[in-house]
Enzyme design. Structure first.
Site: not given
Length: 210
Positions: A15-16, A37, A41, A115-117
């Site tokens: 993603k990054t 972002k 975490t 997003g995250a994950g």
């Protein structure tokens, strides 16, 4: 104002990497690009991903140069886990996340939200990353891996996005198992998704859809 949500089949998929490439492409086209972002975490001091993203945006958008990495996040947590698990004090408020996105959108013409994950990473006990994508009601880009097993992960994520009626596209990040990808995965994609594309070669064309 244009907005794009970046998600993936899981964590550490790219993603990054994808967001950084998009920032560079948009910035070089002279587009006022920004980034958010919402949650990161595994943060001890400074958020690593947010730092990378902000540094890249600051090359192209002076409206972001006064900000620090935590300014482009709504929440950071020390535990490297799903936001719900990292949020031991239960402080996450979805409205604060949406407010942060709205605040940053005023500094640019094209905001990328990373997003995250994966899609079903829990933000709260009953609100997942896919719910944020749905509620934002914006185009979503699903990043999928090239490693063995990615067909299953890709198809499950596609079905999840379809079930929520989210406007999305998807692309393969050719990173892991590249040598074997052409034999163990690509034949299926060529047959079922003849227009599939890779992050490495197709981002410019993807941006034209906006």
């Amino acid at each position: 104002m244009k907005l794009l949500f970046i998600t993936a089949t899981n964590t550490d998929i790219g993603k990054t990497y994808t967001t950084l490439k998009l920032i560079e492409l948009l910035g070089k086209k002279g587009i006022s690009v920004g980034v958010c972002k919402p949650i990161e975490t595994g943060v001890v001091d400074n958020p690593i991903d947010a730092t990378l993203l902000l540094t890249e945006v600051q090359k192209y958008n002076s409206n972001f140069r006064e900000l620090n990495p935590k300014d482009i996040t709504a929440y950071t947590f020390e535990l490297p886990s799903a936001p719900f698990c990292a949020d031991t004090n239960r402080v996450i408020d979805i409205e604060k996340i949406k407010d942060k996105i709205e605040e940053l959108s005023k500094r640019c013409d094209f905001l990328i939200i990373e997003g995250a994950g994966g899609l079903f990473v829990p933000i709260t006990s009953d609100y997942f990353m896919i719910d944020l994508a749905k509620e934002l009601n914006i185009k979503t880009l699903l990043v999928t891996p090239s490693k063995l097993g990615c067909i299953n992960d890709t198809l499950l994520s596609i079905e999840a996005l379809k079930s929520k009626n989210i406007d999305f596209d998807w692309s393969v990040n050719l990173f892991e198992d590249i040598e074997s990808f052409k034999k163990v995965t690509q034949p299926f994609y060529d047959e079922v998704f003849p227009n599939w594309w890779s992050i490495e070669k197709g981002l410019d064309t993807f941006l034209e859809t906006f």
